[in-house]
Design an enzyme around this catalytic site. Structure first.
Site, PDB file in Angstrom:
ATOM      1  N   HIS A 123       0.868  -1.182   0.000  1.00 50.98           N
ATOM      2  CA  HIS A 123       0.000   0.000   0.000  1.00 50.98           C
ATOM      3  C   HIS A 123       0.906   1.233   0.000  1.00 50.98           C
ATOM      4  CE1 HIS A 123      -2.745   2.969   1.856  1.00 50.98           C
ATOM      5  NE2 HIS A 123      -3.756   2.176   1.499  1.00 50.98           N
ATOM      6  N   ASP A 200       3.220  -4.185   8.011  1.00 51.43           N
ATOM      7  CA  ASP A 200       1.976  -3.426   7.878  1.00 51.43           C
ATOM      8  C   ASP A 200       0.830  -4.414   8.095  1.00 51.43           C
ATOM      9  OD1 ASP A 200      -0.345  -2.291   6.972  1.00 51.43           O
ATOM     10  OD2 ASP A 200       0.496  -1.492   5.115  1.00 51.43           O
ATOM     11  N   GLN A 203      -4.360  -4.955   7.130  1.00 49.75           N
ATOM     12  CA  GLN A 203      -5.361  -5.889   6.598  1.00 49.75           C
ATOM     13  C   GLN A 203      -5.330  -7.240   7.302  1.00 49.75           C
ATOM     14  OE1 GLN A 203      -7.695  -5.134   4.554  1.00 49.75           O
ATOM     15  NE2 GLN A 203      -6.959  -3.163   3.774  1.00 49.75           N
ATOM     16  N   LYS A 226     -10.370  -0.733  10.500  1.00 46.94           N
ATOM     17  CA  LYS A 226     -10.582  -1.973   9.735  1.00 46.94           C
ATOM     18  C   LYS A 226     -10.849  -3.134  10.693  1.00 46.94           C
ATOM     19  CE  LYS A 226      -7.290  -0.349   6.294  1.00 46.94           C
ATOM     20  NZ  LYS A 226      -7.986   0.185   5.130  1.00 46.94           N
ATOM     21  N   CYS A 364      -4.708   2.461  -3.638  1.00 50.69           N
ATOM     22  CA  CYS A 364      -3.454   2.995  -3.064  1.00 50.69           C
ATOM     23  C   CYS A 364      -2.303   2.012  -3.280  1.00 50.69           C
ATOM     24  CB  CYS A 364      -3.602   3.320  -1.574  1.00 50.69           C
ATOM     25  SG  CYS A 364      -4.880   4.523  -1.249  1.00 50.69           S
TER      26      CYS A 364
HETATM   27  N1  PMP Z   1      -1.776  -0.510   4.638  1.00 46.12           N
HETATM   28  C1  PMP Z   1      -2.717  -1.248   4.066  1.00 46.12           C
HETATM   29  C2  PMP Z   1      -2.365  -2.620   3.572  1.00 46.12           C
HETATM   30  C3  PMP Z   1      -4.014  -0.748   3.936  1.00 46.12           C
HETATM   31  O1  PMP Z   1      -4.962  -1.489   3.350  1.00 46.12           O
HETATM   32  C4  PMP Z   1      -4.313   0.541   4.430  1.00 46.12           C
HETATM   33  C5  PMP Z   1      -5.713   1.128   4.326  1.00 46.12           C
HETATM   34  N2  PMP Z   1      -6.320   0.955   3.092  1.00 46.12           N
HETATM   35  C6  PMP Z   1      -3.296   1.279   5.030  1.00 46.12           C
HETATM   36  C7  PMP Z   1      -2.036   0.722   5.126  1.00 46.12           C
HETATM   37  C8  PMP Z   1      -3.537   2.658   5.581  1.00 46.12           C
HETATM   38  O2  PMP Z   1      -4.351   2.604   6.684  1.00 46.12           O
HETATM   39  P1  PMP Z   1      -4.941   3.974   7.305  1.00 46.12           P
HETATM   40  O3  PMP Z   1      -5.498   4.741   6.148  1.00 46.12           O
HETATM   41  O4  PMP Z   1      -5.970   3.519   8.249  1.00 46.12           O
HETATM   42  O5  PMP Z   1      -3.823   4.669   7.949  1.00 46.12           O
END
Ligand code: PMP
Length: 406
Positions: A123, A200, A203, A226, A364
């Site tokens: 991401h 990270d 998910q 999430k 993203c």
């Molecule tokens: N890493 C991953 C794999 C994600 O899916 C996301 C959210 N889509 C993020 C980081 C970022 O999370 P946040 O926007 O809650 O900071």
């Protein structure tokens, strides 16, 4: 349409609503998940009964608010099996957690020619912060490749762990492909080379039990919204020795020991990294979310999601002209797809008219889209509260769209 086969649905009030006169079929859980009544109640109750700032006040409400907030830290520490609660830093989400590591850990250490290793499936939150600190230091961000099925090529990751690499970052579960990465194996390879590994877990947290000690990583980031908790919540877990060496990223109230115009000394972690008034009610809600998830249990969550993934994969594969992205052997219930001749955004818009919420776009993850040579995909991401009938509703809605556009 009622989905009585799933006893957990009634815990989530929003799942009973309609969209465009159709029952809501919410398949955008990787984006954000829905909140159970117990989380909504915890936030509501906090504002009704306990609201005060944390750490500053000695009055009764201040003490109660502090104990609720710090109690949430204990719950999160247990949730990820952190060795101590002081290693759990509250952040606004994974993005802030990774930026904290980029600016507090990486920036002071990086030298020209150093590298930060990530993977093609990251991401942007696990790419861009590293690029920002790399640009300031003359370091660079490199990526380990994946297979067309969406699995990390572990040997290629390990081969890139040269002495130039000062930090590695990997997603535990891909938000686009659902791939579950072999974090233990990667952490072991990093550890033997003295390279810290950031995971990270944005998910992963809603789907898998997390044990940072068993994983053997050095930093673990996750997002509360999430994990069925409120938006604006998340955590950074880091090993105590690393936190002790890291200067704070934000300065302000609550993170100091003493302040004078000759200099300031800082509180220990976690407070060193929590300047200013935090999202107190949010973390109280996140604590309630963790209690709720523990009550359901990862065994039940895993069993439901495995069933849904197998069912949804077979159902989508039966759709003519549908291309599925991500066929990793270890996979969470995330299905990215495209349909011949239909743009992902058009598909998501038309599915919404049938009450079906899926995400469309680049998720993203531009480098991953570039790898597959597509600008966007549609993505159905499932949670334990989804049911097979919702997958049927998705497939029926896709058939309707194809008829309309074909
Ligand atoms: N890493 C991953 C794999 C994600 O899916 C996301 C959210 N889509 C993020 C980081 C970022 O999370 P946040 O926007 O809650 O900071």
């Amino acid at each position: 349409m009622t989905f009585d086969s799933n006893p957990y649905r009634k815990d989530f009030p929003i799942l009973a609503r309609e969209v465009h006169g159709k029952p809501l079929v919410y398949l955008d859980n990787a984006n954000t998940s829905q909140k159970p009544q117990v989380v909504i109640d915890a936030v509501d109750r906090f504002y009704r009964e306990t609201n005060a700032n944390v750490a500053r006040a000695v009055h009764s409400l201040g003490e109660a608010a502090t104990s609720a907030y710090e109690g949430a830290r204990d719950k999160l520490a247990r949730f990820i099996n952190a060795p101590t609660r002081d290693e759990v830093i509250f952040t606004s989400g994974t993005t802030q957690a990774i930026n904290t590591v980029a600016y507090s850990y990486a920036l002071p250490r990086l030298q020209p020619g150093d590298e930060i290793l990530v993977t093609t499936m990251e991401h942007h939150a696990n790419i861009v912060p590293w690029q920002l600190v790399a640009a300031r230091t003359g370091a660079k961000v490199i990526a380990a490749p994946i297979t067309p099925d969406g699995e990390l090529i572990v040997e290629e990751f390990v081969a890139r762990l040269t002495p130039r690499v000062k930090l590695a970052g990997v997603t535990h579960v891909s938000n686009v492909l659902g791939t579950v990465n072999p974090v233990r194996e990667l952490a072991k390879a990093c550890r033997t080379r003295g390279i810290p590994l950031l995971v990270d877990g944005s998910q992963a947290a809603p789907h898998l039990p997390i044990d940072v000690q068993a994983l053997g990583c050095d930093f673990y980031a996750l997002t509360g919204h999430k994990l069925f908790g409120p938006t604006g919540t998340g955590i950074l877990w880091a090993r105590k020795d690393l936190l002790a060496e890291m200067p704070p990223f934000f300065g302000g109230g609550e993170m100091i020991r003493t302040v004078s115009f000759d200099g300031t000394t800082f509180a220990d972690a976690p407070h060193k990294f929590e300047a200013g008034t935090p999202n107190i009610a949010g973390f109280v809600g996140l604590g309630a979310a963790v209690d709720y998830v523990n009550g359901v249990g990862f065994e039940a969550i895993g069993a439901r999601e495995r069933d849904l993934l197998a069912y949804a994969t077979a159902a989508l594969e039966s759709v003519p002209g549908l291309r599925l992205f991500g066929r990793a052997k270890e996979k969470a219930a995330v299905l990215s797809f495209l349909i011949d001749g239909v743009h992902a955004h058009d598909l998501a818009t038309l599915l919404d008219h049938e009450g079906v919420a899926v995400r469309s776009g680049h998720h993203c993850a531009h480098p991953l889209m570039q790898f597959y040579g597509v600008p966007a995909t549609a993505r159905a991401s499932l949670a334990f509260y989804n049911v097979r009938e919702e997958v049927d509703a998705l497939v029926a809605a896709i058939a309707k769209v194809r008829k309309l556009l074909g």
